[in-house]
Design a protein around this motif. Structure first.
Motif, PDB file in Angstrom:
ATOM      1  N   ALA A  27      33.002  99.172  45.171  1.00  0.00           N
ATOM      2  CA  ALA A  27      32.703  99.675  46.337  1.00  0.00           C
ATOM      3  C   ALA A  27      32.962  98.680  47.479  1.00  0.00           C
ATOM      4  CB  ALA A  27      31.076  99.687  46.510  1.00  0.00           C
ATOM      5  N   LYS A  28      32.590  98.807  48.780  1.00  0.00           N
ATOM      6  CA  LYS A  28      33.118  98.209  49.832  1.00  0.00           C
ATOM      7  C   LYS A  28      32.517  96.631  49.490  1.00  0.00           C
ATOM      8  CE  LYS A  28      33.477 101.429  53.435  1.00  0.00           C
ATOM      9  NZ  LYS A  28      32.942 101.969  54.647  1.00  0.00           N
ATOM     10  N   GLU A  43      26.758 103.120  40.264  1.00  0.00           N
ATOM     11  CA  GLU A  43      26.286 104.612  39.988  1.00  0.00           C
ATOM     12  C   GLU A  43      27.564 105.123  39.283  1.00  0.00           C
ATOM     13  OE1 GLU A  43      23.756 107.709  39.576  1.00  0.00           O
ATOM     14  OE2 GLU A  43      23.257 105.530  40.387  1.00  0.00           O
ATOM     15  N   ARG A  44      28.544 104.758  39.884  1.00  0.00           N
ATOM     16  CA  ARG A  44      29.952 105.207  39.299  1.00  0.00           C
ATOM     17  C   ARG A  44      30.017 104.842  38.003  1.00  0.00           C
ATOM     18  NH1 ARG A  44      35.916 103.978  41.322  1.00  0.00           N
ATOM     19  NH2 ARG A  44      37.112 105.549  40.101  1.00  0.00           N
ATOM     20  N   ASP A  56      30.444  99.636  42.129  1.00  0.00           N
ATOM     21  CA  ASP A  56      29.805 100.797  42.382  1.00  0.00           C
ATOM     22  C   ASP A  56      28.896 101.161  41.158  1.00  0.00           C
ATOM     23  OD1 ASP A  56      29.062 103.405  42.569  1.00  0.00           O
ATOM     24  OD2 ASP A  56      30.795 104.167  43.835  1.00  0.00           O
ATOM     25  N   TYR A  62      35.844  99.728  39.406  1.00  0.00           N
ATOM     26  CA  TYR A  62      34.626 100.642  39.870  1.00  0.00           C
ATOM     27  C   TYR A  62      34.064  99.996  41.114  1.00  0.00           C
ATOM     28  CZ  TYR A  62      35.559 103.718  35.895  1.00  0.00           C
ATOM     29  OH  TYR A  62      36.089 104.360  34.855  1.00  0.00           O
TER      30      TYR A  62
END
Length: 258
Positions: A220-221, A228-229, A226, A218
């Motif tokens: 992010a960039k 929250e995910r 991420d 999970y």
């Protein structure tokens, strides 16, 4: 806190339909029998009430037996899970529900996501009620005609305000409250604390979610987790029983005081 308008409407509708039924079957989550009574039980005070400790395959078997022993002091109760034969539920209904004018009418009640509709579908042998892991799938009341037995499927109900942090945290852990709707971080961390105590996990909530997110990709960039995910998927995994069998309500002696 999450409290959709359809729950408030459902409570009004349930009160209207009470005259049409003789028996109430309250579905509890076996992992949190006390937390899943977080609604106005007194609206059923003049009816025969049965309890089903559902999802018993996700809870600690020792506590399943303790809860059955305690609840049975005042009400008929059984444990149940999707792995068990439907005959267990049918026999329970036949044994403890009232018959009026050669017909048995039972109202099925409980908080969101305890498996009310799944039980109805299993009893009927058909997909008559909508099901899903997310709370709030059932939006209206519907009669399920099984011949001499008629079941009234109802949406999940809750107190309009949940003031007890532990109760709210346990409802989050079993999926009765969607994690996306919980805006109080202390509720989320309390839920994790209850969970981590079960598995003797020493990591902080933030550390655990970071590691959980990394393991499942999970990201992010920039390769950062991420958060929250990862957090949302963690709580969904707990609700689905992906971390093994555990019981969050262990205070069996409090049943009579609820």
């Amino acid at each position: 806190m999450w409290y959709p308008g359809h729950i408030s409407k459902a409570k009004r509708k349930i009160k209207e339909y009470l005259k049409a039924v003789d028996t109430i079957m309250i579905i509890l989550d076996a992992r949190a029998p006390l937390a899943t009574t977080a609604f106005e039980e007194n609206i059923f005070s003049n009816k025969d009430v049965l309890f089903v400790l559902n999802k018993a395959d996700l809870s600690d078997e020792t506590y399943n037996n303790l809860w059955v022993k305690e609840i049975s002091k005042t009400n008929p109760v059984i444990t149940f899970s999707k792995k068990e034969s439907v005959e267990k539920i049918k026999k329970f209904i036949k044994t403890y529900s009232k018959e009026k004018l050669k017909e048995t009418r039972i109202l099925i009640a409980g908080v969101p996501n305890v498996g009310k509709s799944s039980i109805i579908n299993k009893v009927s042998g058909k997909k008559l009620a909508k099901t899903g892991m997310a709370p709030g799938i059932t939006r209206g009341l519907q009669w399920i005609n099984l011949g001499k037995v008629k079941l009234l499927d109802t949406p999940g109900i809750l107190y309009s305000k949940l003031f007890n942090k532990d109760v709210t945290a346990k409802l989050l852990l079993i999926g009765s409250i969607p994690v996306e709707s919980v805006d109080k971080y202390d509720i989320i961390t309390r839920a994790y604390e209850i969970f981590s105590n079960e598995l003797n996990i020493k990591e902080t909530f933030e550390e655990f979610i970071e590691n959980f997110g990394k393991k499942r990709g999970y990201l992010a960039k920039g390769g950062l987790v991420d958060f929250e995910r990862a957090k949302n998927n963690f709580f969904k995994a707990v609700a689905e029983g992906k971390f093994g069998r555990m019981t969050f309500d262990k205070e069996v002696q409090l049943w009579m005081q609820r």
